[in-house]
Design a protein around this motif. Sequence first.
Motif, PDB file in Angstrom:
ATOM      1  N   ARG B  73      45.256  49.105 -23.020  1.00  0.00           N
ATOM      2  CA  ARG B  73      44.985  50.386 -23.262  1.00  0.00           C
ATOM      3  C   ARG B  73      46.379  51.244 -23.113  1.00  0.00           C
ATOM      4  O   ARG B  73      46.786  51.795 -23.751  1.00  0.00           O
ATOM      5  CB  ARG B  73      43.830  51.023 -22.882  1.00  0.00           C
ATOM      6  CG  ARG B  73      42.739  50.802 -23.840  1.00  0.00           C
ATOM      7  CD  ARG B  73      41.358  51.462 -23.176  1.00  0.00           C
ATOM      8  NE  ARG B  73      40.556  50.733 -22.417  1.00  0.00           N
ATOM      9  CZ  ARG B  73      40.392  51.165 -21.089  1.00  0.00           C
ATOM     10  NH1 ARG B  73      40.722  52.464 -20.541  1.00  0.00           N
ATOM     11  NH2 ARG B  73      39.617  50.483 -20.336  1.00  0.00           N
ATOM     12  N   GLU B  77      48.652  53.407 -25.700  1.00  0.00           N
ATOM     13  CA  GLU B  77      48.737  54.565 -25.504  1.00  0.00           C
ATOM     14  C   GLU B  77      50.046  55.096 -26.170  1.00  0.00           C
ATOM     15  O   GLU B  77      50.134  56.106 -26.961  1.00  0.00           O
ATOM     16  CB  GLU B  77      48.233  55.335 -24.247  1.00  0.00           C
ATOM     17  CG  GLU B  77      46.786  55.244 -24.177  1.00  0.00           C
ATOM     18  CD  GLU B  77      46.185  55.710 -23.005  1.00  0.00           C
ATOM     19  OE1 GLU B  77      46.828  56.333 -22.102  1.00  0.00           O
ATOM     20  OE2 GLU B  77      45.092  55.581 -22.641  1.00  0.00           O
ATOM     21  N   PRO B  78      51.172  54.918 -25.715  1.00  0.00           N
ATOM     22  CA  PRO B  78      52.460  55.200 -26.067  1.00  0.00           C
ATOM     23  C   PRO B  78      53.100  54.906 -27.366  1.00  0.00           C
ATOM     24  O   PRO B  78      54.194  55.394 -27.850  1.00  0.00           O
ATOM     25  CB  PRO B  78      53.498  55.121 -24.744  1.00  0.00           C
ATOM     26  CG  PRO B  78      53.007  53.836 -24.381  1.00  0.00           C
ATOM     27  CD  PRO B  78      51.392  53.967 -24.487  1.00  0.00           C
ATOM     28  N   PRO B  81      53.776  57.681 -30.341  1.00  0.00           N
ATOM     29  CA  PRO B  81      55.125  58.529 -30.395  1.00  0.00           C
ATOM     30  C   PRO B  81      56.345  57.657 -30.404  1.00  0.00           C
ATOM     31  O   PRO B  81      57.172  58.131 -31.022  1.00  0.00           O
ATOM     32  CB  PRO B  81      54.924  59.261 -28.954  1.00  0.00           C
ATOM     33  CG  PRO B  81      53.373  59.248 -28.710  1.00  0.00           C
ATOM     34  CD  PRO B  81      52.792  58.060 -29.440  1.00  0.00           C
ATOM     35  N   ILE B 124      49.933  56.581 -35.120  1.00  0.00           N
ATOM     36  CA  ILE B 124      49.149  57.446 -34.478  1.00  0.00           C
ATOM     37  C   ILE B 124      47.517  56.909 -34.477  1.00  0.00           C
ATOM     38  O   ILE B 124      46.925  57.448 -33.411  1.00  0.00           O
ATOM     39  CB  ILE B 124      49.249  58.714 -35.547  1.00  0.00           C
ATOM     40  CG1 ILE B 124      50.429  59.397 -35.441  1.00  0.00           C
ATOM     41  CG2 ILE B 124      48.132  59.627 -35.219  1.00  0.00           C
ATOM     42  CD1 ILE B 124      50.654  60.404 -36.389  1.00  0.00           C
ATOM     43  N   THR B 127      47.392  55.115 -31.083  1.00  0.00           N
ATOM     44  CA  THR B 127      47.388  55.918 -29.888  1.00  0.00           C
ATOM     45  C   THR B 127      46.072  56.661 -29.710  1.00  0.00           C
ATOM     46  O   THR B 127      45.552  56.735 -28.529  1.00  0.00           O
ATOM     47  CB  THR B 127      48.608  57.083 -30.139  1.00  0.00           C
ATOM     48  OG1 THR B 127      49.679  56.380 -29.897  1.00  0.00           O
ATOM     49  CG2 THR B 127      48.453  57.947 -28.953  1.00  0.00           C
ATOM     50  N   VAL B 131      43.703  56.530 -26.494  1.00  0.00           N
ATOM     51  CA  VAL B 131      43.464  57.427 -25.740  1.00  0.00           C
ATOM     52  C   VAL B 131      42.095  58.145 -25.689  1.00  0.00           C
ATOM     53  O   VAL B 131      41.561  58.325 -24.673  1.00  0.00           O
ATOM     54  CB  VAL B 131      44.357  58.947 -26.361  1.00  0.00           C
ATOM     55  CG1 VAL B 131      43.789  60.079 -25.734  1.00  0.00           C
ATOM     56  CG2 VAL B 131      45.677  58.765 -26.016  1.00  0.00           C
TER      57      VAL B 131
END
Lengths: 88, 146
Positions: B73, B77-78, B81, B124, B127, B131
């Motif tokens: 995870r 997550e990043p 972006p 996206i 992510t 998140v």
Amino acid sequence: MKKGIYFLVLLLFISTLVFTAFSIRSFGAPPNSDMDNYIIENGQEETGANNIISGVVYDYRGFDTLGEVTVLFTASIAFMVLIRRLND
Amino acid sequence: MSEGPITKDVLVKTVTKILIPPIQLFGLYVIMHGHISPGGGFQGGVIIASSFILYALVFGYREGAHRAKLKIRQFLEPLGPIIFGTIGLICILFSGNFLQYSAIPILANAEIAATAISLVEIGIGITVTAVIFSIFMAMGGRKTDG
């Protein structure tokens, strides 16, 4: 005396709201429609997206969406730092 | 919070096992069809994350943390972006503006111009999934050692 001032302020507030409500434009008639007209007419050819909302969000306003994703990521990091205990 | 499975009910476990694949498939559909039908990366990501949350709720915290490990995870997550910014910088490489997808020569053809939008939406979606599930696990994984 005090009640009179309150009443006066209230009257000013209400009259401002009512005046604004009556001077507002009717629904479906935005003041400047140049940009939305341009996007509605050329959005599909320029972005290739049939869903015009995706075309605007991910293409025309892509920088804004990049910021949104970064905010989400940053919020996740802050959440991890503040809430999480090391038992995962 | 209990470490093991919350419920021993066979019915709930079986229905969850049957229900999770359609939920994830629907989430993928919402992400991949974001440029054709209503939806997009944020919405589809939340739908996929909801399937993970359902799994963790029914089978317990340990099992959920085992299926989607923290290290995976943290890696995912990043990714949104990063993909978004990379595509934007590639546009600069082809002497366009930042995030001007039409500057990329392959995407100049209007038929496949939405490929960049789809790539961004996939990033996206990854992510948002990571998140949302991480926040759920961080809140649910607190030990009441007070």
